[in-house]
Design a protein around this motif. Structure first.
Motif, PDB file in Angstrom:
ATOM      1  N   LYS A 140      30.221  10.457 -15.127  1.00 43.03           N
ATOM      2  CA  LYS A 140      30.896   9.855 -13.981  1.00 43.03           C
ATOM      3  C   LYS A 140      31.826   8.756 -14.452  1.00 43.03           C
ATOM      4  N   VAL A 141      32.708   8.326 -13.562  1.00 40.99           N
ATOM      5  CA  VAL A 141      33.635   7.236 -13.866  1.00 40.99           C
ATOM      6  C   VAL A 141      32.898   5.910 -13.675  1.00 40.99           C
ATOM      7  N   CYS A 142      32.989   5.031 -14.675  1.00 42.71           N
ATOM      8  CA  CYS A 142      32.292   3.745 -14.619  1.00 42.71           C
ATOM      9  C   CYS A 142      33.296   2.593 -14.620  1.00 42.71           C
ATOM     10  N   LYS A 143      33.020   1.596 -13.796  1.00 42.23           N
ATOM     11  CA  LYS A 143      33.900   0.434 -13.650  1.00 42.23           C
ATOM     12  C   LYS A 143      33.347  -0.747 -14.444  1.00 42.23           C
ATOM     13  N   LEU A 144      34.244  -1.474 -15.123  1.00 39.76           N
ATOM     14  CA  LEU A 144      33.858  -2.669 -15.865  1.00 39.76           C
ATOM     15  C   LEU A 144      34.798  -3.816 -15.507  1.00 39.76           C
ATOM     16  N   ASN A 145      34.273  -5.023 -15.539  1.00 41.52           N
ATOM     17  CA  ASN A 145      35.093  -6.189 -15.228  1.00 41.52           C
ATOM     18  C   ASN A 145      34.360  -7.451 -15.683  1.00 41.52           C
ATOM     19  N   GLY A 146      35.014  -8.245 -16.531  1.00 37.08           N
ATOM     20  CA  GLY A 146      34.436  -9.534 -16.915  1.00 37.08           C
ATOM     21  C   GLY A 146      33.918  -9.567 -18.342  1.00 37.08           C
ATOM     22  N   TRP A 147      32.757 -10.177 -18.516  1.00 37.69           N
ATOM     23  CA  TRP A 147      32.169 -10.383 -19.842  1.00 37.69           C
ATOM     24  C   TRP A 147      30.840  -9.638 -19.968  1.00 37.69           C
ATOM     25  N   ALA A 148      30.548  -9.206 -21.162  1.00 35.20           N
ATOM     26  CA  ALA A 148      29.202  -8.711 -21.481  1.00 35.20           C
ATOM     27  C   ALA A 148      28.339  -9.889 -21.915  1.00 35.20           C
ATOM     28  N   VAL A 190      20.211 -19.756 -28.417  1.00 29.47           N
ATOM     29  CA  VAL A 190      21.501 -19.738 -29.107  1.00 29.47           C
ATOM     30  C   VAL A 190      22.620 -20.028 -28.101  1.00 29.47           C
ATOM     31  N   PRO A 191      23.444 -21.058 -28.343  1.00 30.48           N
ATOM     32  CA  PRO A 191      24.565 -21.330 -27.440  1.00 30.48           C
ATOM     33  C   PRO A 191      25.589 -20.188 -27.471  1.00 30.48           C
ATOM     34  N   VAL A 192      25.932 -19.680 -26.290  1.00 29.53           N
ATOM     35  CA  VAL A 192      26.909 -18.588 -26.171  1.00 29.53           C
ATOM     36  C   VAL A 192      28.022 -19.031 -25.232  1.00 29.53           C
ATOM     37  N   GLN A 193      29.264 -18.965 -25.713  1.00 20.12           N
ATOM     38  CA  GLN A 193      30.432 -19.353 -24.919  1.00 20.12           C
ATOM     39  C   GLN A 193      31.258 -18.119 -24.589  1.00 20.12           C
ATOM     40  N   LYS A 194      31.560 -17.931 -23.296  1.00 23.07           N
ATOM     41  CA  LYS A 194      32.417 -16.826 -22.864  1.00 23.07           C
ATOM     42  C   LYS A 194      33.853 -17.333 -22.778  1.00 23.07           C
ATOM     43  N   VAL A 195      34.732 -16.707 -23.546  1.00 20.68           N
ATOM     44  CA  VAL A 195      36.109 -17.190 -23.653  1.00 20.68           C
ATOM     45  C   VAL A 195      37.085 -16.138 -23.138  1.00 20.68           C
ATOM     46  N   LYS A 196      38.273 -16.587 -22.719  1.00 18.60           N
ATOM     47  CA  LYS A 196      39.303 -15.681 -22.194  1.00 18.60           C
ATOM     48  C   LYS A 196      40.161 -15.146 -23.346  1.00 18.60           C
ATOM     49  N   ILE A 197      39.556 -14.315 -24.161  1.00 10.37           N
ATOM     50  CA  ILE A 197      40.244 -13.677 -25.293  1.00 10.37           C
ATOM     51  C   ILE A 197      40.072 -12.172 -25.160  1.00 10.37           C
ATOM     52  N   PRO A 198      41.194 -11.413 -25.122  1.00  8.53           N
ATOM     53  CA  PRO A 198      42.594 -11.832 -25.269  1.00  8.53           C
ATOM     54  C   PRO A 198      43.219 -12.353 -23.978  1.00  8.53           C
ATOM     55  N   ARG A 207      32.282 -13.271 -31.713  1.00 12.53           N
ATOM     56  CA  ARG A 207      32.350 -14.117 -32.909  1.00 12.53           C
ATOM     57  C   ARG A 207      31.021 -14.821 -33.118  1.00 12.53           C
ATOM     58  N   VAL A 208      30.449 -14.619 -34.297  1.00 16.60           N
ATOM     59  CA  VAL A 208      29.166 -15.243 -34.650  1.00 16.60           C
ATOM     60  C   VAL A 208      29.440 -16.438 -35.559  1.00 16.60           C
ATOM     61  N   MET A 243      27.639 -18.484 -30.642  1.00 18.20           N
ATOM     62  CA  MET A 243      28.428 -17.267 -30.461  1.00 18.20           C
ATOM     63  C   MET A 243      29.526 -17.480 -29.428  1.00 18.20           C
ATOM     64  N   LYS A 244      30.607 -16.693 -29.573  1.00 19.47           N
ATOM     65  CA  LYS A 244      31.663 -16.623 -28.570  1.00 19.47           C
ATOM     66  C   LYS A 244      31.863 -15.154 -28.184  1.00 19.47           C
ATOM     67  N   ILE A 245      32.050 -14.922 -26.885  1.00 19.48           N
ATOM     68  CA  ILE A 245      32.228 -13.562 -26.381  1.00 19.48           C
ATOM     69  C   ILE A 245      33.549 -13.488 -25.620  1.00 19.48           C
ATOM     70  N   GLY A 246      34.388 -12.497 -25.965  1.00 20.00           N
ATOM     71  CA  GLY A 246      35.647 -12.292 -25.256  1.00 20.00           C
ATOM     72  C   GLY A 246      35.474 -11.340 -24.082  1.00 20.00           C
ATOM     73  N   THR A 247      36.516 -11.211 -23.276  1.00 17.36           N
ATOM     74  CA  THR A 247      36.468 -10.367 -22.083  1.00 17.36           C
ATOM     75  C   THR A 247      36.540  -8.887 -22.446  1.00 17.36           C
ATOM     76  N   LEU A 248      35.944  -8.068 -21.588  1.00 19.23           N
ATOM     77  CA  LEU A 248      36.038  -6.621 -21.734  1.00 19.23           C
ATOM     78  C   LEU A 248      37.442  -6.160 -21.363  1.00 19.23           C
TER      79      LEU A 248
END
Length: 246
Positions: free
Chosen positions: A126-134, A149-157, A176-177, A230-235
């Motif tokens: 099926k078609v799956c929708k994604l939006n935001g951060w994992a 563990v401190p995790v920061q969600k960043v607007k990359i790209p 990014r670890v 850690m830093k996590i970028g957007t999907l």
């Protein structure tokens, strides 16, 4: 036992140092939306008869002229409605799927120590929708998450982008670890990562792929990351720029 230990140390060095470029993951091809043509109404010229009185002819002509204007106005309205429907059709469609509908690979980047390219593949029909951060959580050998563990969600790209994945298509994000010293009490040793995609309701055990193609998923790689933060970028629907961290 000595041989296994030697292979383990070699795999760890390949993970943290990086030497070979990973094979690129496939990118979803965006399908162009269908374009509806607007219907144009044709006006009918009023007929004239030489035996009609001038007043009657004028009234009949004016009535047909009015009908023609109404017809053209209706056609214009229909065209606008069709245009609006086309624009709506271009918007992302699909549903928020569950964790079992996805496979997650974390690809070690050879020239960027500590950076992982996350590839999220739709394995469902099926078609799956994604939006935001994992949500990405480092885990220990038992599979238990390290919650401190401190995790920061960043607007990359860039900021969050809603998009849809057809069956077999892949979305991307960067991880990014920040590596620490094992002797540091603020550093944890992770042997894997759990990834929870937005709206899926549960984690996916990520498969880590080394620079030489070895994987934790098939037992050919033993991964070990000394993680401090850690830093996590957007999907995103494409991989371009997702691993470009400041």
């Amino acid at each position: 036992m000595l041989v296994n230990r030697t292979r383990t140390l070699g795999a760890i060095a390949g993970l943290l140092g990086g030497a070979l470029l990973l094979a690129g993951c496939g990118q979803p091809a965006a399908a162009p939306a269908a374009q509806d043509g607007a219907t144009q109404a044709a006006g009918v010229a009023p007929g004239r008869s030489p035996i009609q009185a001038s007043g009657s002819t004028s009234t009949h002509s004016d009535q047909q002229h009015t009908d023609g204007d109404d017809s053209r106005q209706t056609a214009s309205t229909d065209a606008n409605q069709k245009s609006t429907s086309t624009n709506v059709a271009r918007q992302p469609t699909g549903t928020e799927c569950s964790a079992k509908d996805f496979k997650v690979d974390l690809n070690v980047q050879p020239s960027q120590p500590g950076v992982l390219l996350m590839a999220v593949s739709n394995t469902s029909q099926k078609v799956c929708k994604l939006n935001g951060w994992a949500d990405v959580a480092p885990v220990d050998m038992s599979g238990a998450p390290h919650t401190n563990v401190p995790v920061q969600k960043v607007k990359i790209p860039g900021g969050p982008t809603e998009f849809s994945l057809d069956p077999g298509e892949t979305g991307f994000a960067g991880v990014r670890v920040e590596r620490g010293d094992k002797a540091d009490p603020d550093t944890v040793v992770a042997t894997g990562f759990n990834v929870t995609l937005p709206g899926t309701g549960g984690p996916v055990n990520a498969n880590i792929i080394g620079t030489d193609g070895t994987q934790t998923g098939n037992g050919s790689l033993y991964a070990e990351f000394p993680v401090k933060a850690m830093k996590i970028g957007t999907l995103q629907p494409v991989s371009q720029g997702v691993t470009v961290f400041d």
